[in-house]
Design an enzyme around this catalytic site. Sequence first.
Site, PDB file in Angstrom:
ATOM      1  N   LEU A 184       0.842  -1.199   0.000  1.00 60.78           N
ATOM      2  CA  LEU A 184       0.000   0.000   0.000  1.00 60.78           C
ATOM      3  C   LEU A 184       0.875   1.247   0.000  1.00 60.78           C
ATOM      4  O   LEU A 184       1.793   1.382   0.816  1.00 60.78           O
ATOM      5  CB  LEU A 184      -0.919   0.009   1.227  1.00 60.78           C
ATOM      6  CG  LEU A 184      -1.876  -1.177   1.368  1.00 60.78           C
ATOM      7  CD1 LEU A 184      -2.801  -0.959   2.564  1.00 60.78           C
ATOM      8  CD2 LEU A 184      -2.684  -1.405   0.097  1.00 60.78           C
ATOM      9  N   GLY A 225       2.272  -5.458   7.829  1.00 62.72           N
ATOM     10  CA  GLY A 225       1.417  -4.350   8.231  1.00 62.72           C
ATOM     11  C   GLY A 225       0.547  -3.846   7.102  1.00 62.72           C
ATOM     12  O   GLY A 225      -0.679  -3.804   7.224  1.00 62.72           O
ATOM     13  N   ASP A 226       1.176  -3.429   5.990  1.00 65.37           N
ATOM     14  CA  ASP A 226       0.419  -2.967   4.821  1.00 65.37           C
ATOM     15  C   ASP A 226       0.839  -3.743   3.579  1.00 65.37           C
ATOM     16  O   ASP A 226       0.799  -3.228   2.468  1.00 65.37           O
ATOM     17  CB  ASP A 226       0.617  -1.468   4.614  1.00 65.37           C
ATOM     18  CG  ASP A 226       2.079  -1.100   4.385  1.00 65.37           C
ATOM     19  OD1 ASP A 226       2.948  -1.976   4.598  1.00 65.37           O
ATOM     20  OD2 ASP A 226       2.352   0.050   3.990  1.00 65.37           O
ATOM     21  N   GLU A 227       1.229  -5.000   3.790  1.00 67.27           N
ATOM     22  CA  GLU A 227       1.685  -5.851   2.699  1.00 67.27           C
ATOM     23  C   GLU A 227       0.720  -7.016   2.510  1.00 67.27           C
ATOM     24  O   GLU A 227       0.331  -7.674   3.482  1.00 67.27           O
ATOM     25  CB  GLU A 227       3.091  -6.391   2.984  1.00 67.27           C
ATOM     26  CG  GLU A 227       4.132  -5.294   3.133  1.00 67.27           C
ATOM     27  CD  GLU A 227       5.450  -5.842   3.635  1.00 67.27           C
ATOM     28  OE1 GLU A 227       5.545  -7.070   3.863  1.00 67.27           O
ATOM     29  OE2 GLU A 227       6.383  -5.042   3.819  1.00 67.27           O
TER      30      GLU A 227
END
Length: 329
Positions: A184, A225-227
Amino acid sequence: MHLILDRAGKILHAGPTLHKMRDAAQLVGRDLLDVFDIKFPRSLSSQTDLQGIDQTKLRLKLRDAPHTSLKGIMLPMDRTQDRVIVNLSFGISILDGVRDFALTNADFAATDLAIEMLYLVEAKTAAMDASYRLNTRLQGAKIAAEEQAYTDTLTGLKNRRALDTVLTRLLERHASFAVMQIDLDYFKAVNDTLGHAAGDHVLQNVARIMVDETRGLDLVARVGGDEFTVVLPEVSSDEVLRRVGNRIIQRLEEPMPFQGTDCRISASIGTVWIQPGETATMEDLLADADVALYASKNAGRAKQTLYHPELREAANAVSAPAQNDRRHP
């Protein structure tokens, strides 16, 4: 569990247990040999053979289904031999009685040895029922625990462990599939400016969008986390991958309202397509997807890049001077 016959072998009375096995109308008034097939003694083959009978052991079988086998003893009720009693209390298989006629301990005299057998059968049935219920609960708990172990609690997507399991199976089968590594863009800014609650809200929306834009057979996993990683089995062309990636990017660029504020992110994607029959290791596969992902970020983000070997060569060329600089300050 008894019958009373007249001298001609007609049934005058049937005990209550036999009534459970056969309706009274099917017994009383009928000839014994019409209801039962006498297996022993063979000499009792007609009604006249029953007249003047003394104490005799019997083996019988119901002529109608379920053709239950019985054992008993026949003897005169008095000296006149006008009436004969047939005692069948010890003559039915306990398992047949329970299975075919739902007999219980109340159907036998308290002095019968059958009572003990019935208690054992009932105890076994109760134990088996309890064991089945326990096994069912344990199996459900096991499935729930396994599902939890493979699930990301925030988004409900699969986690890294599930991803590794699926990739291992696909690689062992030399199957054709594709892997999308998705990172992201600008997510840190959402967390820093609006807080972690907004970040969680965005991640949950991202998860929903990725599931919406993929097939039921695809795997969508949150691996950091944002993967995120998407595994797409049975891909027919790179054009299909481009369409799926573009849909995800477009959907994620739409504002996500949170408490009166729009959260804005985008996504960069690196994709690897394993062709039928190709061999690869999981480490190389994910490393190639990362190379393609960083190529998308370097190209301006909100893009998808399909891996090809030249990307690896370019990445190595960029990293080599940096490594030399660290060795020679």
